[in-house]
Scaffold this motif. Structure first.
Motif, PDB file in Angstrom:
ATOM      1  N   SER A   1     -17.371 -59.870 -14.113  1.00 34.70           N
ATOM      2  CA  SER A   1     -18.740 -59.713 -14.590  1.00 34.70           C
ATOM      3  C   SER A   1     -19.383 -58.543 -13.860  1.00 34.70           C
ATOM      4  O   SER A   1     -19.640 -58.618 -12.668  1.00 34.70           O
ATOM      5  N   VAL A   2     -19.620 -57.464 -14.587  1.00 32.30           N
ATOM      6  CA  VAL A   2     -20.208 -56.274 -13.979  1.00 32.30           C
ATOM      7  C   VAL A   2     -21.726 -56.359 -14.019  1.00 32.30           C
ATOM      8  O   VAL A   2     -22.394 -56.286 -13.006  1.00 32.30           O
ATOM      9  N   GLY A   3     -22.277 -56.550 -15.205  1.00 27.96           N
ATOM     10  CA  GLY A   3     -23.734 -56.593 -15.354  1.00 27.96           C
ATOM     11  C   GLY A   3     -24.339 -57.942 -15.054  1.00 27.96           C
ATOM     12  O   GLY A   3     -25.539 -58.061 -14.843  1.00 27.96           O
ATOM     13  N   GLY A   4     -23.510 -59.008 -15.064  1.00 30.54           N
ATOM     14  CA  GLY A   4     -24.005 -60.351 -14.785  1.00 30.54           C
ATOM     15  C   GLY A   4     -24.984 -60.878 -15.812  1.00 30.54           C
ATOM     16  O   GLY A   4     -25.717 -61.823 -15.543  1.00 30.54           O
ATOM     17  N   ILE A   5     -25.006 -60.287 -16.999  1.00 37.48           N
ATOM     18  CA  ILE A   5     -26.015 -60.630 -18.006  1.00 37.48           C
ATOM     19  C   ILE A   5     -25.675 -61.963 -18.672  1.00 37.48           C
ATOM     20  O   ILE A   5     -24.608 -62.114 -19.264  1.00 37.48           O
ATOM     21  N   THR A   6     -26.582 -62.920 -18.555  1.00 35.55           N
ATOM     22  CA  THR A   6     -26.387 -64.201 -19.218  1.00 35.55           C
ATOM     23  C   THR A   6     -26.680 -64.040 -20.708  1.00 35.55           C
ATOM     24  O   THR A   6     -27.387 -63.119 -21.125  1.00 35.55           O
ATOM     25  N   ILE A   7     -26.117 -64.941 -21.489  1.00 35.46           N
ATOM     26  CA  ILE A   7     -26.367 -64.955 -22.930  1.00 35.46           C
ATOM     27  C   ILE A   7     -26.937 -66.317 -23.278  1.00 35.46           C
ATOM     28  O   ILE A   7     -26.395 -67.349 -22.865  1.00 35.46           O
TER      29      ILE A   7
ATOM     30  N   ALA B   1     -35.914 -71.558 -19.375  1.00 32.30           N
ATOM     31  CA  ALA B   1     -34.492 -71.648 -19.688  1.00 32.30           C
ATOM     32  C   ALA B   1     -33.906 -72.824 -18.927  1.00 32.30           C
ATOM     33  O   ALA B   1     -34.389 -73.206 -17.864  1.00 32.30           O
ATOM     34  N   THR B   2     -32.845 -73.387 -19.478  1.00 32.74           N
ATOM     35  CA  THR B   2     -32.118 -74.459 -18.831  1.00 32.74           C
ATOM     36  C   THR B   2     -30.778 -73.915 -18.364  1.00 32.74           C
ATOM     37  O   THR B   2     -30.072 -73.255 -19.122  1.00 32.74           O
ATOM     38  N   ILE B   3     -30.451 -74.181 -17.114  1.00 29.77           N
ATOM     39  CA  ILE B   3     -29.148 -73.813 -16.561  1.00 29.77           C
ATOM     40  C   ILE B   3     -28.332 -75.100 -16.487  1.00 29.77           C
ATOM     41  O   ILE B   3     -28.766 -76.096 -15.900  1.00 29.77           O
ATOM     42  N   SER B   4     -27.166 -75.089 -17.128  1.00 27.52           N
ATOM     43  CA  SER B   4     -26.313 -76.266 -17.165  1.00 27.52           C
ATOM     44  C   SER B   4     -25.007 -76.011 -16.438  1.00 27.52           C
ATOM     45  O   SER B   4     -24.413 -74.942 -16.577  1.00 27.52           O
TER      46      SER B   4
ATOM     47  N   MET C   1     -15.974 -75.381 -11.659  1.00 34.02           N
ATOM     48  CA  MET C   1     -17.266 -75.538 -12.260  1.00 34.02           C
ATOM     49  C   MET C   1     -17.817 -74.152 -12.614  1.00 34.02           C
ATOM     50  O   MET C   1     -17.490 -73.165 -11.969  1.00 34.02           O
ATOM     51  N   ALA C   2     -18.621 -74.106 -13.645  1.00 27.28           N
ATOM     52  CA  ALA C   2     -19.290 -72.873 -14.071  1.00 27.28           C
ATOM     53  C   ALA C   2     -20.692 -73.256 -14.527  1.00 27.28           C
ATOM     54  O   ALA C   2     -21.046 -74.432 -14.555  1.00 27.28           O
ATOM     55  N   PHE C   3     -21.490 -72.254 -14.891  1.00 22.66           N
ATOM     56  CA  PHE C   3     -22.804 -72.563 -15.449  1.00 22.66           C
ATOM     57  C   PHE C   3     -23.070 -71.738 -16.694  1.00 22.66           C
ATOM     58  O   PHE C   3     -22.487 -70.678 -16.908  1.00 22.66           O
ATOM     59  N   THR C   4     -23.943 -72.276 -17.533  1.00 18.49           N
ATOM     60  CA  THR C   4     -24.390 -71.604 -18.758  1.00 18.49           C
ATOM     61  C   THR C   4     -25.921 -71.626 -18.769  1.00 18.49           C
ATOM     62  O   THR C   4     -26.545 -72.337 -17.982  1.00 18.49           O
ATOM     63  N   THR C   5     -26.510 -70.870 -19.678  1.00 21.45           N
ATOM     64  CA  THR C   5     -27.972 -70.855 -19.826  1.00 21.45           C
ATOM     65  C   THR C   5     -28.359 -71.109 -21.277  1.00 21.45           C
ATOM     66  O   THR C   5     -27.605 -70.786 -22.201  1.00 21.45           O
ATOM     67  N   MET C   6     -29.533 -71.683 -21.466  1.00 22.55           N
ATOM     68  CA  MET C   6     -30.056 -71.957 -22.808  1.00 22.55           C
ATOM     69  C   MET C   6     -31.549 -71.658 -22.804  1.00 22.55           C
ATOM     70  O   MET C   6     -32.274 -72.105 -21.913  1.00 22.55           O
TER      71      MET C   6
ATOM     72  N   ARG D   1     -22.439 -67.754 -22.572  1.00 26.06           N
ATOM     73  CA  ARG D   1     -21.518 -67.176 -21.597  1.00 26.06           C
ATOM     74  C   ARG D   1     -21.492 -68.083 -20.372  1.00 26.06           C
ATOM     75  O   ARG D   1     -22.523 -68.518 -19.903  1.00 26.06           O
ATOM     76  N   LYS D   2     -20.282 -68.379 -19.885  1.00 23.92           N
ATOM     77  CA  LYS D   2     -20.100 -69.159 -18.665  1.00 23.92           C
ATOM     78  C   LYS D   2     -19.900 -68.210 -17.495  1.00 23.92           C
ATOM     79  O   LYS D   2     -19.267 -67.169 -17.643  1.00 23.92           O
ATOM     80  N   PHE D   3     -20.402 -68.606 -16.328  1.00 23.35           N
ATOM     81  CA  PHE D   3     -20.231 -67.837 -15.088  1.00 23.35           C
ATOM     82  C   PHE D   3     -19.622 -68.724 -14.020  1.00 23.35           C
ATOM     83  O   PHE D   3     -20.024 -69.875 -13.858  1.00 23.35           O
ATOM     84  N   THR D   4     -18.680 -68.164 -13.269  1.00 26.65           N
ATOM     85  CA  THR D   4     -18.122 -68.832 -12.104  1.00 26.65           C
ATOM     86  C   THR D   4     -17.565 -67.778 -11.161  1.00 26.65           C
ATOM     87  O   THR D   4     -17.896 -66.601 -11.297  1.00 26.65           O
ATOM     88  N   VAL D   5     -16.753 -68.205 -10.205  1.00 26.87           N
ATOM     89  CA  VAL D   5     -16.222 -67.278  -9.203  1.00 26.87           C
ATOM     90  C   VAL D   5     -14.700 -67.266  -9.207  1.00 26.87           C
ATOM     91  O   VAL D   5     -14.052 -68.221  -9.645  1.00 26.87           O
ATOM     92  N   ALA D   6     -14.173 -66.161  -8.681  1.00 27.11           N
ATOM     93  CA  ALA D   6     -12.727 -65.987  -8.517  1.00 27.11           C
ATOM     94  C   ALA D   6     -12.490 -65.262  -7.204  1.00 27.11           C
ATOM     95  O   ALA D   6     -13.408 -64.653  -6.642  1.00 27.11           O
ATOM     96  N   ASP D   7     -11.259 -65.331  -6.724  1.00 27.54           N
ATOM     97  CA  ASP D   7     -10.904 -64.511  -5.568  1.00 27.54           C
ATOM     98  C   ASP D   7     -10.957 -63.050  -5.988  1.00 27.54           C
ATOM     99  O   ASP D   7     -10.634 -62.713  -7.136  1.00 27.54           O
TER     100      ASP D   7
END
Length: 147
Positions: free
Chosen positions: A80-86, A140-143, A1-6, A94-100
């Motif tokens: 993701s260094v800056g973590g800046i959403t688009i 903003a909406t986070i999906s 799963m990941a999330f996006t913003t609008m 831009r989608k965000f999630t996690v990795a090892d």
């Protein structure tokens, strides 16, 4: 799963340089990384705000994880260094999630915490013509999206 913003107030965006808006302290001068902050009673755009993932504090039920992101029109995940959403307006996002740690391959999780940093920039009162209290009306909406 990941999330996006609008951005739900994109029509009220006043493109300004948002100082220190990224998780790494970088400025956010581009409008794609900014969200509308509402309008004055006279209809003038107030400013902008940014949303960044505080990448150093992201966790899952398995502990600390690396934060990765992917442009919506790309197949490549990157650290993701800056973590800046688009803002997810058409053609962007831009989608965000996690990795090892040390990888850029998304991992499954059942619980995750993505602390967000919200930073605003407001246009000068000369341009805004504000004389009374003016509410800030960013939204903003986070999906959540399945990978």
């Amino acid at each position: 799963m990941a999330f996006t913003t609008m951005d739900d107030r994109q029509d009220s965006l006043k493109n300004l340089n948002i100082v220190g808006g990224g998780a790494d302290g970088r400025d956010i001068p581009e409008s794609t990384g900014q969200y509308g902050l509402g309008k004055t009673a006279e209809g003038v755009n107030i400013g902008a705000y940014s949303i960044a993932v505080n990448t150093a504090l992201v966790t899952t039920e398995a502990g600390s994880k690396a934060t990765i992101d992917q442009e919506l029109n790309s197949e490549e995940w990157v650290n993701s260094v800056g973590g800046i959403t688009i803002d997810g307006r058409p053609g962007f996002g831009r989608k965000f999630t996690v990795a090892d740690t040390g990888t850029t391959v998304p991992v499954a999780f059942t619980e995750a915490v993505f602390p967000l940093l919200v930073t605003a920039a407001i246009d000068s009162t000369t341009n805004l013509g504000i004389t009374d209290n003016t509410p800030l009306d960013g939204q903003a909406t986070i999906s959540l999206v399945y990978l």
